[in-house]
Design a protein around this motif. Structure first.
Motif, PDB file in Angstrom:
ATOM      1  N   ASP A  26       0.759  -1.205  -0.089  1.00 43.30           N
ATOM      2  CA  ASP A  26      -0.059  -0.046   0.011  1.00 43.30           C
ATOM      3  C   ASP A  26       0.903   1.350  -0.118  1.00 43.30           C
ATOM      4  OD1 ASP A  26      -3.039   0.437   0.566  1.00 43.30           O
ATOM      5  OD2 ASP A  26      -1.822   2.125   1.591  1.00 43.30           O
ATOM      6  N   ASP A  27       0.430   2.246  -0.605  1.00 42.83           N
ATOM      7  CA  ASP A  27       1.239   3.702  -0.766  1.00 42.83           C
ATOM      8  C   ASP A  27       1.353   4.114   0.570  1.00 42.83           C
ATOM      9  OD1 ASP A  27       1.157   3.622  -3.373  1.00 42.83           O
ATOM     10  OD2 ASP A  27      -0.427   5.145  -3.524  1.00 42.83           O
ATOM     11  N   GLU A  28       0.528   3.853   1.599  1.00 41.80           N
ATOM     12  CA  GLU A  28       0.817   4.398   3.032  1.00 41.80           C
ATOM     13  C   GLU A  28       1.305   3.278   3.983  1.00 41.80           C
ATOM     14  OE1 GLU A  28      -0.080   7.516   3.930  1.00 41.80           O
ATOM     15  OE2 GLU A  28      -0.316   7.675   1.937  1.00 41.80           O
ATOM     16  N   THR A  41       9.287   3.869   4.591  1.00 38.78           N
ATOM     17  CA  THR A  41       7.897   4.094   3.667  1.00 38.78           C
ATOM     18  C   THR A  41       7.798   3.086   2.832  1.00 38.78           C
ATOM     19  OG1 THR A  41       8.900   5.726   2.068  1.00 38.78           O
ATOM     20  CG2 THR A  41       8.178   6.683   4.186  1.00 38.78           C
TER      21      THR A  41
END
Length: 121
Positions: A26-28, A41
């Motif tokens: 996921d991007d987050e 990240t």
């Protein structure tokens, strides 16, 4: 997601490359790994995988699957990984996945604790 599919999904993250990460992370997502900068990240994790030889085989033990709510799965396990020309690797890990839609899951959290960190040495 059925347990067998969960473990296949997780194994693919250990043996697949940057393309696999781009599809499943996921991007987050946030990851805590035993190397600098330690807290990654999703983009940093994808970059690290792109520049690291992948594991050719992994085995999981001490496996736990938790489903705290609909669309959320957290797993915990011990991994033993091997790769050609690489020293073997052992760690205790957690991964949390969330469902975006039917049969589409993304990793939102991953953590690895190698044995020395786990033993307090």
């Amino acid at each position: 997601m059925e347990d067998n599919r969960i473990w296949s999904f997780e194994e693919s993250l250990w043996t697949g490359g940057a393309k696999q990460y781009r599809e499943l992370i996921d991007d987050e997502c946030v990851m805590v790994l035993p190397e600098q900068p330690f807290v990654f990240t999703s983009q940093q994790a994808i970059e690290a995988v792109a520049h690291t030889p992948r594991w050719s085989s992994v085995s999981f033990s001490e496996q736990r699957v938790m489903r705290p709510q609909e669309g959320l799965i957290t797993i915990a396990y011990k991994v033993e990984a091997e790769g050609e020309g690489k020293q073997g690797y052992t760690a205790w890990c957690t991964t949390t996945m969330r469902r975006l839609e039917h049969d589409i899951w993304r990793v939102v959290q991953h953590q690895q604790t190698p044995p020395l960190a786990a033993s307090g040495a």
